[in-house]
Design a protein around this motif. Structure first.
Motif, PDB file in Angstrom:
ATOM      1  N   LYS A 205     -38.964   0.570 -83.838  1.00 22.95           N
ATOM      2  CA  LYS A 205     -38.184   1.813 -83.889  1.00 22.95           C
ATOM      3  C   LYS A 205     -39.073   3.027 -84.124  1.00 22.95           C
ATOM      4  N   MET A 206     -40.168   2.840 -84.843  1.00 21.67           N
ATOM      5  CA  MET A 206     -41.114   3.938 -85.063  1.00 21.67           C
ATOM      6  C   MET A 206     -41.717   4.436 -83.762  1.00 21.67           C
ATOM      7  N   GLY A 207     -41.921   3.519 -82.819  1.00 28.24           N
ATOM      8  CA  GLY A 207     -42.541   3.887 -81.555  1.00 28.24           C
ATOM      9  C   GLY A 207     -43.689   3.006 -81.125  1.00 28.24           C
ATOM     10  N   PHE A 208     -44.018   1.992 -81.942  1.00 30.66           N
ATOM     11  CA  PHE A 208     -45.049   1.046 -81.517  1.00 30.66           C
ATOM     12  C   PHE A 208     -44.571   0.310 -80.276  1.00 30.66           C
ATOM     13  N   GLN A 209     -45.487   0.084 -79.352  1.00 32.65           N
ATOM     14  CA  GLN A 209     -45.142  -0.531 -78.074  1.00 32.65           C
ATOM     15  C   GLN A 209     -45.301  -2.042 -78.068  1.00 32.65           C
ATOM     16  N   GLU A 210     -45.936  -2.544 -79.102  1.00 31.90           N
ATOM     17  CA  GLU A 210     -46.172  -3.985 -79.182  1.00 31.90           C
ATOM     18  C   GLU A 210     -46.232  -4.396 -80.648  1.00 31.90           C
ATOM     19  N   ILE A 211     -45.712  -5.568 -80.935  1.00 28.12           N
ATOM     20  CA  ILE A 211     -45.822  -6.161 -82.263  1.00 28.12           C
ATOM     21  C   ILE A 211     -46.781  -7.331 -82.174  1.00 28.12           C
ATOM     22  N   GLN A 212     -47.830  -7.266 -82.982  1.00 30.48           N
ATOM     23  CA  GLN A 212     -48.794  -8.369 -83.027  1.00 30.48           C
ATOM     24  C   GLN A 212     -48.628  -9.098 -84.352  1.00 30.48           C
ATOM     25  N   PHE A 213     -48.196 -10.349 -84.278  1.00 27.45           N
ATOM     26  CA  PHE A 213     -48.026 -11.162 -85.472  1.00 27.45           C
ATOM     27  C   PHE A 213     -49.312 -11.916 -85.763  1.00 27.45           C
ATOM     28  N   ASP A 214     -49.782 -11.808 -87.009  1.00 29.77           N
ATOM     29  CA  ASP A 214     -50.991 -12.505 -87.442  1.00 29.77           C
ATOM     30  C   ASP A 214     -50.632 -13.467 -88.572  1.00 29.77           C
ATOM     31  N   TYR A 215     -51.503 -14.413 -88.828  1.00 30.18           N
ATOM     32  CA  TYR A 215     -51.257 -15.465 -89.811  1.00 30.18           C
ATOM     33  C   TYR A 215     -49.915 -16.140 -89.554  1.00 30.18           C
ATOM     34  N   VAL A 216     -49.727 -16.509 -88.300  1.00 35.93           N
ATOM     35  CA  VAL A 216     -48.530 -17.254 -87.901  1.00 35.93           C
ATOM     36  C   VAL A 216     -48.867 -18.734 -88.040  1.00 35.93           C
ATOM     37  N   ALA A 257     -38.655 -14.535 -83.149  1.00 36.41           N
ATOM     38  CA  ALA A 257     -39.130 -13.158 -83.198  1.00 36.41           C
ATOM     39  C   ALA A 257     -39.037 -12.491 -81.824  1.00 36.41           C
ATOM     40  N   LYS A 258     -39.434 -13.211 -80.796  1.00 37.55           N
ATOM     41  CA  LYS A 258     -39.383 -12.657 -79.434  1.00 37.55           C
ATOM     42  C   LYS A 258     -37.944 -12.315 -79.047  1.00 37.55           C
ATOM     43  N   GLU A 259     -37.018 -13.196 -79.364  1.00 39.40           N
ATOM     44  CA  GLU A 259     -35.607 -12.952 -79.025  1.00 39.40           C
ATOM     45  C   GLU A 259     -35.046 -11.762 -79.794  1.00 39.40           C
ATOM     46  N   GLN A 260     -35.377 -11.663 -81.081  1.00 40.26           N
ATOM     47  CA  GLN A 260     -34.856 -10.584 -81.912  1.00 40.26           C
ATOM     48  C   GLN A 260     -35.412  -9.221 -81.511  1.00 40.26           C
ATOM     49  N   LEU A 261     -36.619  -9.204 -80.985  1.00 42.61           N
ATOM     50  CA  LEU A 261     -37.267  -7.944 -80.609  1.00 42.61           C
ATOM     51  C   LEU A 261     -36.936  -7.499 -79.185  1.00 42.61           C
ATOM     52  N   GLU A 262     -36.294  -8.370 -78.420  1.00 44.47           N
ATOM     53  CA  GLU A 262     -36.005  -8.084 -77.013  1.00 44.47           C
ATOM     54  C   GLU A 262     -35.307  -6.736 -76.799  1.00 44.47           C
ATOM     55  N   PRO A 263     -34.269  -6.391 -77.595  1.00 44.49           N
ATOM     56  CA  PRO A 263     -33.570  -5.128 -77.336  1.00 44.49           C
ATOM     57  C   PRO A 263     -34.412  -3.876 -77.582  1.00 44.49           C
ATOM     58  N   TYR A 264     -35.559  -4.037 -78.225  1.00 43.46           N
ATOM     59  CA  TYR A 264     -36.362  -2.873 -78.585  1.00 43.46           C
ATOM     60  C   TYR A 264     -37.469  -2.582 -77.569  1.00 43.46           C
ATOM     61  N   GLY A 265     -37.541  -3.392 -76.532  1.00 41.76           N
ATOM     62  CA  GLY A 265     -38.442  -3.100 -75.426  1.00 41.76           C
ATOM     63  C   GLY A 265     -39.918  -3.212 -75.745  1.00 41.76           C
ATOM     64  N   VAL A 266     -40.256  -3.918 -76.822  1.00 37.38           N
ATOM     65  CA  VAL A 266     -41.668  -4.053 -77.191  1.00 37.38           C
ATOM     66  C   VAL A 266     -42.233  -5.377 -76.692  1.00 37.38           C
ATOM     67  N   LYS A 267     -43.520  -5.386 -76.449  1.00 39.40           N
ATOM     68  CA  LYS A 267     -44.200  -6.634 -76.147  1.00 39.40           C
ATOM     69  C   LYS A 267     -44.486  -7.362 -77.461  1.00 39.40           C
ATOM     70  N   VAL A 268     -44.652  -8.673 -77.371  1.00 38.98           N
ATOM     71  CA  VAL A 268     -44.924  -9.493 -78.547  1.00 38.98           C
ATOM     72  C   VAL A 268     -46.211 -10.271 -78.320  1.00 38.98           C
ATOM     73  N   SER A 269     -47.109 -10.169 -79.293  1.00 36.09           N
ATOM     74  CA  SER A 269     -48.357 -10.938 -79.222  1.00 36.09           C
ATOM     75  C   SER A 269     -48.552 -11.695 -80.524  1.00 36.09           C
ATOM     76  N   VAL A 270     -49.353 -12.740 -80.461  1.00 36.75           N
ATOM     77  CA  VAL A 270     -49.645 -13.566 -81.633  1.00 36.75           C
ATOM     78  C   VAL A 270     -51.140 -13.836 -81.693  1.00 36.75           C
ATOM     79  N   HIS A 295     -43.721 -18.283 -75.625  1.00 34.37           N
ATOM     80  CA  HIS A 295     -42.783 -17.332 -76.209  1.00 34.37           C
ATOM     81  C   HIS A 295     -43.409 -15.971 -76.519  1.00 34.37           C
ATOM     82  N   VAL A 296     -44.556 -15.669 -75.928  1.00 34.64           N
ATOM     83  CA  VAL A 296     -45.204 -14.379 -76.186  1.00 34.64           C
ATOM     84  C   VAL A 296     -45.616 -13.736 -74.867  1.00 34.64           C
ATOM     85  N   ASP A 297     -45.836 -12.443 -74.942  1.00 35.86           N
ATOM     86  CA  ASP A 297     -46.354 -11.713 -73.783  1.00 35.86           C
ATOM     87  C   ASP A 297     -47.874 -11.770 -73.735  1.00 35.86           C
ATOM     88  N   ILE A 298     -48.479 -11.815 -74.923  1.00 38.83           N
ATOM     89  CA  ILE A 298     -49.939 -11.813 -75.039  1.00 38.83           C
ATOM     90  C   ILE A 298     -50.349 -12.838 -76.093  1.00 38.83           C
TER      91      ILE A 298
END
Length: 404
Positions: A205-216, A257-270, A295-298
Protein backbone atom coordinates in the motif's frame (compact mmCIF):
# COMPACT_ATOMS: atom_id res chain seq x y z
CA UNK A 1 -56.98 -1.75 -20.26
CA UNK A 2 -56.36 1.79 -21.61
CA UNK A 3 -54.91 2.53 -25.03
CA UNK A 4 -51.39 3.23 -23.74
CA UNK A 5 -51.31 -0.10 -21.84
CA UNK A 6 -52.32 -2.02 -24.97
CA UNK A 7 -49.47 -0.42 -26.94
CA UNK A 8 -46.89 -1.35 -24.26
CA UNK A 9 -48.16 -4.95 -24.20
CA UNK A 10 -47.96 -5.26 -27.99
CA UNK A 11 -44.35 -3.95 -27.93
CA UNK A 12 -43.34 -6.49 -25.24
CA UNK A 13 -44.90 -9.41 -27.14
CA UNK A 14 -43.23 -8.33 -30.36
CA UNK A 15 -39.87 -8.03 -28.63
CA UNK A 16 -40.23 -11.52 -27.08
CA UNK A 17 -41.06 -13.09 -30.48
CA UNK A 18 -38.05 -11.32 -31.98
CA UNK A 19 -35.79 -12.85 -29.31
CA UNK A 20 -37.12 -16.34 -30.06
CA UNK A 21 -36.21 -15.92 -33.70
CA UNK A 22 -32.69 -14.67 -32.92
CA UNK A 23 -31.52 -17.01 -30.16
CA UNK A 24 -30.81 -20.40 -31.78
CA UNK A 25 -31.98 -23.70 -30.34
CA UNK A 26 -29.25 -25.59 -28.51
CA UNK A 27 -28.28 -29.05 -29.73
CA UNK A 28 -25.81 -31.55 -28.30
CA UNK A 29 -23.12 -30.51 -30.75
CA UNK A 30 -23.01 -26.80 -29.86
CA UNK A 31 -24.41 -26.86 -26.31
CA UNK A 32 -21.09 -26.15 -24.56
CA UNK A 33 -20.23 -23.19 -26.81
CA UNK A 34 -23.73 -21.70 -26.68
CA UNK A 35 -23.96 -22.17 -22.92
CA UNK A 36 -20.72 -20.23 -22.48
CA UNK A 37 -22.02 -17.42 -24.70
CA UNK A 38 -25.31 -17.18 -22.83
CA UNK A 39 -23.55 -17.13 -19.44
CA UNK A 40 -21.73 -14.04 -20.66
CA UNK A 41 -25.10 -12.26 -20.98
CA UNK A 42 -27.56 -10.99 -18.40
CA UNK A 43 -31.25 -10.26 -18.87
CA UNK A 44 -32.33 -6.98 -17.33
CA UNK A 45 -35.78 -5.30 -17.58
CA UNK A 46 -36.63 -7.27 -20.70
CA UNK A 47 -33.34 -6.62 -22.51
CA UNK A 48 -30.16 -8.68 -22.89
CA UNK A 49 -27.08 -6.85 -21.65
CA UNK A 50 -23.59 -8.02 -22.69
CA UNK A 51 -21.12 -8.46 -19.80
CA UNK A 52 -17.31 -8.70 -20.04
CA UNK A 53 -16.20 -12.31 -20.38
CA UNK A 54 -13.96 -11.83 -17.36
CA UNK A 55 -14.53 -9.12 -14.79
CA UNK A 56 -11.31 -7.33 -13.87
CA UNK A 57 -10.29 -8.06 -10.28
CA UNK A 58 -9.70 -5.27 -7.79
CA UNK A 59 -6.11 -4.03 -7.84
CA UNK A 60 -4.82 -1.51 -5.30
CA UNK A 61 -3.29 1.66 -6.76
CA UNK A 62 -0.66 3.29 -4.55
CA UNK A 63 -0.47 6.31 -6.82
CA UNK A 64 3.20 5.84 -7.76
CA UNK A 65 4.40 5.15 -11.28
CA UNK A 66 7.23 2.63 -11.43
CA UNK A 67 8.25 0.57 -14.45
CA UNK A 68 9.95 -2.80 -14.16
CA UNK A 69 13.43 -2.29 -15.67
CA UNK A 70 14.94 -4.33 -18.51
CA UNK A 71 16.55 -6.40 -15.74
CA UNK A 72 16.73 -5.70 -12.01
CA UNK A 73 20.24 -4.81 -10.84
CA UNK A 74 19.88 -3.78 -7.23
CA UNK A 75 21.48 -3.15 -3.86
CA UNK A 76 20.43 -3.86 -0.28
CA UNK A 77 19.55 -0.85 1.91
CA UNK A 78 19.02 -1.00 5.68
CA UNK A 79 16.31 0.91 7.51
CA UNK A 80 18.80 3.39 9.02
CA UNK A 81 20.30 4.02 5.57
CA UNK A 82 16.89 4.49 3.97
CA UNK A 83 15.83 6.93 6.67
CA UNK A 84 19.08 8.82 7.15
CA UNK A 85 21.76 10.79 5.36
CA UNK A 86 22.99 7.67 3.56
CA UNK A 87 19.84 7.60 1.46
CA UNK A 88 20.89 10.54 -0.71
CA UNK A 89 24.35 9.04 -1.19
CA UNK A 90 22.91 5.66 -2.18
CA UNK A 91 20.27 7.01 -4.56
CA UNK A 92 22.89 9.16 -6.27
CA UNK A 93 25.17 6.13 -6.47
CA UNK A 94 22.47 3.99 -8.12
CA UNK A 95 21.38 6.85 -10.37
CA UNK A 96 24.92 7.22 -11.71
CA UNK A 97 25.37 3.54 -12.66
CA UNK A 98 23.60 0.72 -14.50
CA UNK A 99 21.99 -0.20 -11.17
CA UNK A 100 18.25 0.44 -10.99
CA UNK A 101 16.70 -1.04 -7.83
CA UNK A 102 16.84 -1.01 -4.03
CA UNK A 103 15.86 -3.74 -1.59
CA UNK A 104 14.88 -1.79 1.54
CA UNK A 105 14.35 -3.26 4.99
CA UNK A 106 10.73 -2.80 6.04
CA UNK A 107 10.74 -5.55 8.69
CA UNK A 108 14.32 -6.14 9.74
CA UNK A 109 16.38 -9.06 11.05
CA UNK A 110 15.21 -8.47 14.62
CA UNK A 111 11.53 -8.30 13.68
CA UNK A 112 11.13 -4.52 13.93
CA UNK A 113 9.28 -2.28 11.52
CA UNK A 114 11.72 0.28 10.17
CA UNK A 115 9.10 2.95 9.43
CA UNK A 116 6.47 4.84 11.40
CA UNK A 117 3.06 3.23 10.81
CA UNK A 118 -0.33 4.86 11.38
CA UNK A 119 -1.21 5.76 14.97
CA UNK A 120 -3.78 2.97 15.19
CA UNK A 121 -1.44 0.30 13.76
CA UNK A 122 -1.43 -3.06 15.54
CA UNK A 123 2.35 -3.09 15.02
CA UNK A 124 3.14 -0.06 17.20
CA UNK A 125 4.98 -2.29 19.72
CA UNK A 126 7.59 -3.39 17.19
CA UNK A 127 8.54 -0.05 15.62
CA UNK A 128 12.07 1.29 15.15
CA UNK A 129 11.08 4.27 12.98
CA UNK A 130 14.28 4.93 11.08
CA UNK A 131 12.25 5.94 8.03
CA UNK A 132 10.25 8.98 9.10
CA UNK A 133 8.64 9.77 5.76
CA UNK A 134 7.92 6.83 3.46
CA UNK A 135 6.12 9.05 0.94
CA UNK A 136 9.18 11.26 0.51
CA UNK A 137 11.42 8.19 0.21
CA UNK A 138 9.26 6.56 -2.47
CA UNK A 139 8.78 9.83 -4.35
CA UNK A 140 12.56 10.18 -4.55
CA UNK A 141 12.85 6.64 -5.90
CA UNK A 142 10.09 7.33 -8.40
CA UNK A 143 11.80 10.52 -9.59
CA UNK A 144 15.13 8.71 -10.05
CA UNK A 145 13.43 5.65 -11.61
CA UNK A 146 14.80 3.32 -8.91
CA UNK A 147 12.60 0.26 -8.52
CA UNK A 148 11.54 -0.22 -4.85
CA UNK A 149 11.52 -3.68 -3.26
CA UNK A 150 10.42 -4.18 0.36
CA UNK A 151 12.41 -6.74 2.34
CA UNK A 152 10.34 -8.51 4.99
CA UNK A 153 12.26 -10.88 7.29
CA UNK A 154 9.75 -13.58 8.21
CA UNK A 155 10.64 -16.38 10.62
CA UNK A 156 13.78 -14.96 12.21
CA UNK A 157 12.06 -12.63 14.65
CA UNK A 158 13.37 -12.08 18.17
CA UNK A 159 10.82 -9.33 18.81
CA UNK A 160 7.76 -11.43 18.01
CA UNK A 161 9.19 -14.43 19.86
CA UNK A 162 9.42 -12.26 22.98
CA UNK A 163 5.90 -10.88 22.56
CA UNK A 164 4.37 -14.25 21.64
CA UNK A 165 6.50 -17.08 23.11
CA UNK A 166 3.77 -19.55 22.14
CA UNK A 167 4.51 -18.74 18.50
CA UNK A 168 8.17 -19.64 18.93
CA UNK A 169 10.22 -22.59 20.27
CA UNK A 170 10.72 -23.27 23.96
CA UNK A 171 13.81 -24.74 25.52
CA UNK A 172 12.58 -25.55 29.01
CA UNK A 173 10.66 -22.45 30.08
CA UNK A 174 12.63 -20.03 27.89
CA UNK A 175 12.39 -19.07 24.25
CA UNK A 176 15.13 -20.89 22.34
CA UNK A 177 17.85 -18.75 20.74
CA UNK A 178 20.71 -19.69 18.43
CA UNK A 179 24.41 -19.08 19.05
CA UNK A 180 24.03 -15.43 18.03
CA UNK A 181 21.20 -14.84 20.48
CA UNK A 182 18.56 -14.74 17.73
CA UNK A 183 15.10 -16.21 18.17
CA UNK A 184 12.84 -17.61 15.48
CA UNK A 185 9.09 -17.96 15.21
CA UNK A 186 7.34 -21.11 14.09
CA UNK A 187 6.54 -21.66 10.36
CA UNK A 188 3.94 -24.27 11.34
CA UNK A 189 1.72 -21.55 12.80
CA UNK A 190 -0.66 -19.77 10.44
CA UNK A 191 -0.93 -16.87 12.89
CA UNK A 192 2.72 -16.12 12.12
CA UNK A 193 1.97 -16.26 8.40
CA UNK A 194 -0.81 -13.71 8.68
CA UNK A 195 1.25 -11.44 10.93
CA UNK A 196 3.96 -11.16 8.28
CA UNK A 197 1.67 -10.99 5.28
CA UNK A 198 -0.21 -8.08 6.85
CA UNK A 199 3.09 -6.20 7.10
CA UNK A 200 3.78 -7.02 3.46
CA UNK A 201 0.36 -5.64 2.52
CA UNK A 202 1.20 -2.39 4.32
CA UNK A 203 4.40 -2.16 2.27
CA UNK A 204 2.43 -2.76 -0.93
CA UNK A 205 0.00 0.00 0.00
CA UNK A 206 2.94 2.34 0.60
CA UNK A 207 3.99 1.93 -3.02
CA UNK A 208 6.60 -0.81 -3.02
CA UNK A 209 6.40 -2.77 -6.26
CA UNK A 210 7.69 -6.04 -4.89
CA UNK A 211 7.77 -7.86 -1.57
CA UNK A 212 10.90 -9.87 -0.90
CA UNK A 213 10.52 -12.39 1.90
CA UNK A 214 13.73 -13.40 3.67
CA UNK A 215 14.38 -16.06 6.31
CA UNK A 216 11.54 -18.14 4.92
CA UNK A 217 12.72 -21.19 6.80
CA UNK A 218 13.25 -22.98 10.06
CA UNK A 219 16.44 -22.25 12.02
CA UNK A 220 19.64 -23.72 10.64
CA UNK A 221 20.29 -27.21 12.00
CA UNK A 222 16.71 -27.56 13.17
CA UNK A 223 16.74 -31.28 12.38
CA UNK A 224 19.24 -31.79 15.21
CA UNK A 225 17.23 -29.94 17.87
CA UNK A 226 13.60 -30.45 16.85
CA UNK A 227 13.05 -33.29 19.31
CA UNK A 228 14.41 -31.34 22.27
CA UNK A 229 12.30 -28.19 21.77
CA UNK A 230 8.66 -27.56 22.61
CA UNK A 231 6.56 -26.07 19.82
CA UNK A 232 3.26 -26.50 18.00
CA UNK A 233 2.97 -28.28 14.68
CA UNK A 234 -0.41 -26.70 14.02
CA UNK A 235 -2.23 -28.61 11.31
CA UNK A 236 0.96 -30.37 10.17
CA UNK A 237 0.38 -33.72 11.83
CA UNK A 238 -0.63 -35.83 8.85
CA UNK A 239 1.81 -38.68 9.21
CA UNK A 240 4.57 -37.42 6.92
CA UNK A 241 8.14 -37.43 8.15
CA UNK A 242 9.39 -34.25 9.80
CA UNK A 243 11.45 -33.18 6.77
CA UNK A 244 8.37 -33.17 4.53
CA UNK A 245 6.24 -31.44 7.16
CA UNK A 246 8.78 -28.61 7.35
CA UNK A 247 8.89 -28.36 3.56
CA UNK A 248 5.09 -28.28 3.44
CA UNK A 249 4.88 -25.49 6.05
CA UNK A 250 7.44 -23.26 4.32
CA UNK A 251 5.95 -23.86 0.87
CA UNK A 252 2.40 -23.28 2.11
CA UNK A 253 3.43 -19.96 3.65
CA UNK A 254 4.85 -18.77 0.33
CA UNK A 255 1.70 -19.86 -1.52
CA UNK A 256 -0.50 -18.12 1.07
CA UNK A 257 1.53 -14.91 0.86
CA UNK A 258 1.35 -14.84 -2.94
CA UNK A 259 -2.43 -15.30 -2.89
CA UNK A 260 -2.97 -12.64 -0.22
CA UNK A 261 -0.83 -10.09 -2.06
CA UNK A 262 -2.46 -10.68 -5.46
CA UNK A 263 -4.97 -7.79 -5.20
CA UNK A 264 -2.17 -5.32 -4.52
CA UNK A 265 -0.43 -5.84 -7.85
CA UNK A 266 3.01 -6.48 -6.36
CA UNK A 267 5.53 -9.08 -7.38
CA UNK A 268 6.63 -11.62 -4.78
CA UNK A 269 10.17 -12.87 -4.33
CA UNK A 270 11.82 -15.16 -1.80
CA UNK A 271 15.43 -15.38 -0.65
CA UNK A 272 16.72 -18.93 -0.41
CA UNK A 273 20.00 -20.61 0.49
CA UNK A 274 22.09 -21.25 -2.61
CA UNK A 275 22.82 -24.86 -1.73
CA UNK A 276 19.06 -25.57 -1.73
CA UNK A 277 19.11 -25.64 -5.52
CA UNK A 278 21.72 -28.39 -5.43
CA UNK A 279 19.63 -30.73 -3.24
CA UNK A 280 16.16 -32.26 -3.46
CA UNK A 281 15.45 -30.17 -0.36
CA UNK A 282 17.30 -28.76 2.61
CA UNK A 283 16.27 -31.23 5.33
CA UNK A 284 16.45 -29.05 8.42
CA UNK A 285 15.21 -25.66 7.27
CA UNK A 286 12.29 -26.75 5.08
CA UNK A 287 13.37 -25.08 1.83
CA UNK A 288 12.63 -26.89 -1.42
CA UNK A 289 13.83 -24.81 -4.39
CA UNK A 290 11.33 -26.23 -6.89
CA UNK A 291 8.29 -26.07 -4.61
CA UNK A 292 8.95 -22.50 -3.49
CA UNK A 293 9.60 -21.50 -7.10
CA UNK A 294 6.07 -22.57 -8.06
CA UNK A 295 4.60 -19.74 -5.99
CA UNK A 296 6.87 -16.73 -6.60
CA UNK A 297 7.64 -14.32 -9.40
CA UNK A 298 11.34 -14.17 -8.54
CA UNK A 299 13.67 -16.55 -6.73
CA UNK A 300 16.77 -15.02 -5.13
CA UNK A 301 19.40 -17.55 -4.16
CA UNK A 302 22.06 -16.26 -1.81
CA UNK A 303 25.20 -17.42 -3.56
CA UNK A 304 27.96 -15.35 -1.98
CA UNK A 305 31.20 -17.24 -2.67
CA UNK A 306 32.23 -16.81 0.97
CA UNK A 307 29.20 -18.77 2.17
CA UNK A 308 30.15 -22.04 0.49
CA UNK A 309 32.39 -24.76 1.79
CA UNK A 310 34.23 -26.94 -0.73
CA UNK A 311 31.65 -27.26 -3.51
CA UNK A 312 31.58 -27.86 -7.26
CA UNK A 313 35.14 -29.12 -6.93
CA UNK A 314 36.28 -25.71 -5.63
CA UNK A 315 38.18 -26.02 -2.36
CA UNK A 316 38.17 -22.31 -1.45
CA UNK A 317 35.19 -20.71 -3.21
CA UNK A 318 35.81 -17.17 -1.92
CA UNK A 319 39.06 -17.14 -3.91
CA UNK A 320 37.28 -18.09 -7.14
CA UNK A 321 34.08 -16.01 -7.46
CA UNK A 322 33.75 -16.38 -11.23
CA UNK A 323 34.02 -20.18 -11.18
CA UNK A 324 31.74 -20.59 -8.16
CA UNK A 325 28.95 -18.43 -9.60
CA UNK A 326 29.31 -20.04 -13.03
CA UNK A 327 28.94 -23.56 -11.64
CA UNK A 328 26.02 -22.59 -9.45
CA UNK A 329 24.19 -20.90 -12.34
CA UNK A 330 24.42 -24.09 -14.41
CA UNK A 331 22.81 -26.11 -11.61
CA UNK A 332 20.05 -23.58 -10.98
CA UNK A 333 19.25 -23.27 -14.68
CA UNK A 334 18.85 -27.04 -14.92
CA UNK A 335 16.56 -26.98 -11.89
CA UNK A 336 14.44 -24.15 -13.30
CA UNK A 337 14.13 -25.88 -16.69
CA UNK A 338 12.27 -28.69 -14.93
CA UNK A 339 9.52 -26.27 -13.88
CA UNK A 340 6.41 -25.63 -15.96
CA UNK A 341 6.54 -21.90 -15.21
CA UNK A 342 9.93 -20.98 -13.76
CA UNK A 343 10.33 -17.71 -11.85
CA UNK A 344 12.88 -15.05 -12.74
CA UNK A 345 16.30 -15.84 -11.30
CA UNK A 346 17.79 -12.92 -9.38
CA UNK A 347 20.64 -14.12 -7.15
CA UNK A 348 22.31 -12.25 -4.31
CA UNK A 349 25.99 -11.54 -5.01
CA UNK A 350 28.85 -10.60 -2.70
CA UNK A 351 30.08 -7.01 -2.42
CA UNK A 352 32.01 -7.41 0.82
CA UNK A 353 35.29 -8.92 1.97
CA UNK A 354 34.92 -12.08 4.10
CA UNK A 355 38.00 -11.65 6.26
CA UNK A 356 36.35 -13.78 8.94
CA UNK A 357 37.26 -16.84 6.82
CA UNK A 358 40.88 -16.45 7.89
CA UNK A 359 44.14 -16.00 6.07
CA UNK A 360 44.38 -17.97 2.85
CA UNK A 361 40.64 -18.58 2.61
CA UNK A 362 39.47 -15.16 1.41
CA UNK A 363 40.56 -12.24 -0.67
CA UNK A 364 39.54 -8.57 -0.77
CA UNK A 365 36.49 -8.04 -2.96
CA UNK A 366 36.55 -5.07 -5.29
CA UNK A 367 35.70 -4.09 -8.85
CA UNK A 368 37.13 -7.26 -10.47
CA UNK A 369 35.44 -9.69 -8.09
CA UNK A 370 32.04 -8.00 -8.47
CA UNK A 371 32.30 -7.98 -12.26
CA UNK A 372 33.45 -11.61 -12.30
CA UNK A 373 30.30 -12.69 -10.44
CA UNK A 374 28.01 -10.71 -12.73
CA UNK A 375 29.80 -11.93 -15.83
CA UNK A 376 29.42 -15.55 -14.75
CA UNK A 377 25.66 -15.06 -14.33
CA UNK A 378 25.28 -13.20 -17.61
CA UNK A 379 27.15 -15.90 -19.53
CA UNK A 380 24.63 -18.44 -18.23
CA UNK A 381 21.67 -16.30 -19.28
CA UNK A 382 20.89 -14.77 -15.87
CA UNK A 383 20.65 -10.98 -16.22
CA UNK A 384 19.25 -9.98 -12.83
CA UNK A 385 21.14 -9.75 -9.54
CA UNK A 386 21.27 -8.06 -6.15
CA UNK A 387 24.36 -6.92 -4.27
CA UNK A 388 24.73 -7.43 -0.53
CA UNK A 389 26.82 -5.28 1.76
CA UNK A 390 25.52 -5.14 5.33
CA UNK A 391 26.88 -1.62 5.85
CA UNK A 392 25.64 -0.43 2.45
CA UNK A 393 29.12 0.58 1.27
CA UNK A 394 29.24 -0.58 -2.33
CA UNK A 395 32.25 -0.80 -4.62
CA UNK A 396 32.75 2.18 -6.92
CA UNK A 397 33.35 2.14 -10.70
CA UNK A 398 31.96 -1.35 -11.29
CA UNK A 399 30.69 -2.27 -14.74
CA UNK A 400 27.33 -3.85 -13.89
CA UNK A 401 26.73 -5.02 -17.45
CA UNK A 402 30.15 -6.54 -18.21
CA UNK A 403 29.24 -8.57 -21.30
CA UNK A 404 27.00 -5.96 -22.99
Amino acid sequence: MDEEGKIVRVIKVAFFLLLLSVVPQLDHANAEQQSYQLHAQKEYAGFLMELPEQMKRFTYDSGYDFTYPDAIRGIYVTGPSAGGANFERLTNFVDGTELNAMVIDIKDDWGNLTYQPEDDSKYKEIVEPYIKDTEKMLSTLEEKEIYPIARVVVFKDSTLAKLKPEWSYKEGNKVWTNGRGEAFVNPFMEEVWQYNVDIAIEAAKMGFQEIQFDYVRFPEGFEHMADSLKYSKGKYTNGKDDVQLRVDAVTDFVKFAKEQLEPYGVKVSVDIFGYTATLPEAPGIGQNFSKISEHVDIISSMIYPSHWGPYFGIQKPDLEPYKLIKEYAKVENAKREELASPPISRPWLQDFTASYLGTGNYKPYGKQEIEDQIKALNEEGIDEFLLWNAGNHYTENVDYTPIN
